[in-house]
Enzyme design. Structure first.
Site, PDB file in Angstrom:
ATOM      1  N   GLU A  91       1.018  -1.391  -0.034  1.00 49.29           N
ATOM      2  CA  GLU A  91      -0.036   0.007  -0.114  1.00 49.29           C
ATOM      3  C   GLU A  91       0.849   1.224   0.056  1.00 49.29           C
ATOM      4  O   GLU A  91       1.862   1.424   0.551  1.00 49.29           O
ATOM      5  CB  GLU A  91      -0.867   0.061   1.230  1.00 49.29           C
ATOM      6  CG  GLU A  91      -1.816  -1.085   1.090  1.00 49.29           C
ATOM      7  CD  GLU A  91      -2.955  -1.150   2.567  1.00 49.29           C
ATOM      8  OE1 GLU A  91      -3.902  -1.499   2.398  1.00 49.29           O
ATOM      9  OE2 GLU A  91      -2.218  -0.873   3.358  1.00 49.29           O
ATOM     10  N   CYS A 352      -0.847   7.236   9.979  1.00 46.01           N
ATOM     11  CA  CYS A 352       0.507   6.812  10.314  1.00 46.01           C
ATOM     12  C   CYS A 352       0.341   5.358  10.855  1.00 46.01           C
ATOM     13  O   CYS A 352      -0.624   5.492  11.924  1.00 46.01           O
ATOM     14  CB  CYS A 352       1.011   7.879  11.133  1.00 46.01           C
ATOM     15  SG  CYS A 352       2.629   7.261  11.807  1.00 46.01           S
TER      16      CYS A 352
END
Length: 369
Positions: A91, A352
């Site tokens: 990803e 994150c």
């Protein structure tokens, strides 16, 4: 068949010479691929017609297969799922806008950052990170790294209507899946390929490498001399806490990492970014801030304060609102410079620490329907 995105400009010229092609043809080829986002040799109209099918036989361009794009409700974050040649998945994320913490960075909506993966899975197993739950498979090649960036750049040109020659992407951050300093050779080759002035032409000052703290490689990066921004995932300066959160600390202690960071700053006169993922009840006390203040003396830095982004099956939680507010107060009280990071892409598990191939089987089935 050679992978063209594995080749620097000089290597492509040498390959052309070996195939009895004028080396000057490398210039338009690089321009079409890196500036115009054209990956089909037949569409490179200023190349001789008889050369185009030969190039197609000799070279493969894009090394990844785009599988899925997921945009968050704001449209400011898009997560990409790519399939590798050997059937694995990675990803990457495209981010619009964002906070500014360096005078060289582009401001506002014109700022387009790509968050790039460097490995399939990750061998470090940080306890708060979704990627750490995946089995480590292998390093990505330089061509696979470059492919992520070119595919997201092509998407950005269409989405934000930036069709003029030249890149839409303004910043590259190696903060996706994997530890970039454990794939040092391929990451650095990709950066060199992307720097060429006749191609993507992005300077080192617009590139960030984020590391969990591979001390010897931080020093090696310093000795190369490029103005790359270094970001270190810190999260605590307490060695025992850090060993629990980040098993890499058992090999690379906080002291060793900070020594390497000081070495880096001596060679590359840029402010260091320390990333601090704030976790409920773990690293959110005033004593944590005081310890950080003592340990980071002599380093020019700022702190990226990141409220933990929850991941399914990881038994950690973000700080309460009160805990978060108090921690910011401790930072201000003790003079720690910080920037808040607000979890762009959290709704699509693209923030994150959230890149972990969430609901992969479901997404693959949807992409085929």
């Amino acid at each position: 068949m050679d992978n063209l995105l594995e080749l620097t400009f000089g290597e492509l010229k040498n390959s052309f010479i070996a195939n009895n092609v004028q080396p000057s043809r490398a210039y338009p080829v690089f321009g079409w691929i890196y500036r115009r986002s054209v990956f089909d040799f037949e569409q490179m109209t200023d190349l001789p017609k008889d050369l185009r099918p030969m190039l197609k036989d000799w070279y493969k361009v894009i090394e990844l297969e785009p599988v899925e794009e997921q945009a968050d409700p704001s449209g400011e974050s898009v997560k990409f799922l790519f399939r590798t040649y050997d059937g694995h998945y990675i990803e990457s994320v495209l981010l619009q806008g964002g906070e500014i913490d360096d005078e060289t960075e582009t401001l506002g909506p014109e700022r387009l950052t790509v968050c790039v993966s460097s490995q399939i899975g990750c061998p470090l197993g940080c306890n708060f990170c979704a990627t750490g739950r995946l089995d480590y498979k292998r390093n990505l090649s330089a061509g696979e790294i470059v492919s992520q960036i070119l595919l997201m750049d092509r998407y950005a040109k269409k989405k934000y209507k930036r069709e003029t020659p030249g890149r839409a992407v303004t910043n590259i951050v190696f903060m996706g899946m994997g530890e970039p300093l454990l794939n040092f050779e391929n990451v650095m080759k990709a950066i060199g390929i992307l720097a060429f002035s006749g191609g993507f032409h992005i300077g080192a000052r617009h590139i960030t490498i984020s590391t969990a703290g591979i001390a010897p490689k931080i020093k090696e990066l310093a000795e190369i001399g490029l103005q790359i921004r270094l970001a270190v995932s810190l999260n605590s300066v307490n060695q025992e806490k850090r060993k629990v959160l980040m098993p890499v600390a058992r090999t690379h202690s906080v002291n060793n990492i900070l020594d390497a960071v000081k070495y880096y700053q001596q060679h590359i006169d840029r402010r260091i970014t320390f990333e601090y993922v704030l976790l409920n009840g773990i690293n959110s006390q005033e004593e944590d801030v005081l310890a950080m203040k003592r340990s980071l003396q002599g380093i020019k830095f700022h702190l990226n304060l990141i409220r933990y982004n929850p991941v399914d099956e990881i038994p950690l939680s973000p700080p309460t609102d009160e805990e978060y507010r108090h921690f910011k107060g401790f930072l201000r009280k003790h003079g720690i410079p910080f920037v808040e990071r607000f979890g762009k892409g959290r709704e699509i598990a693209a923030a994150c620490g959230q890149l972990g191939l969430c609901k992969l089987d479901e997404r693959l089935a949807k992409s085929k329907s």
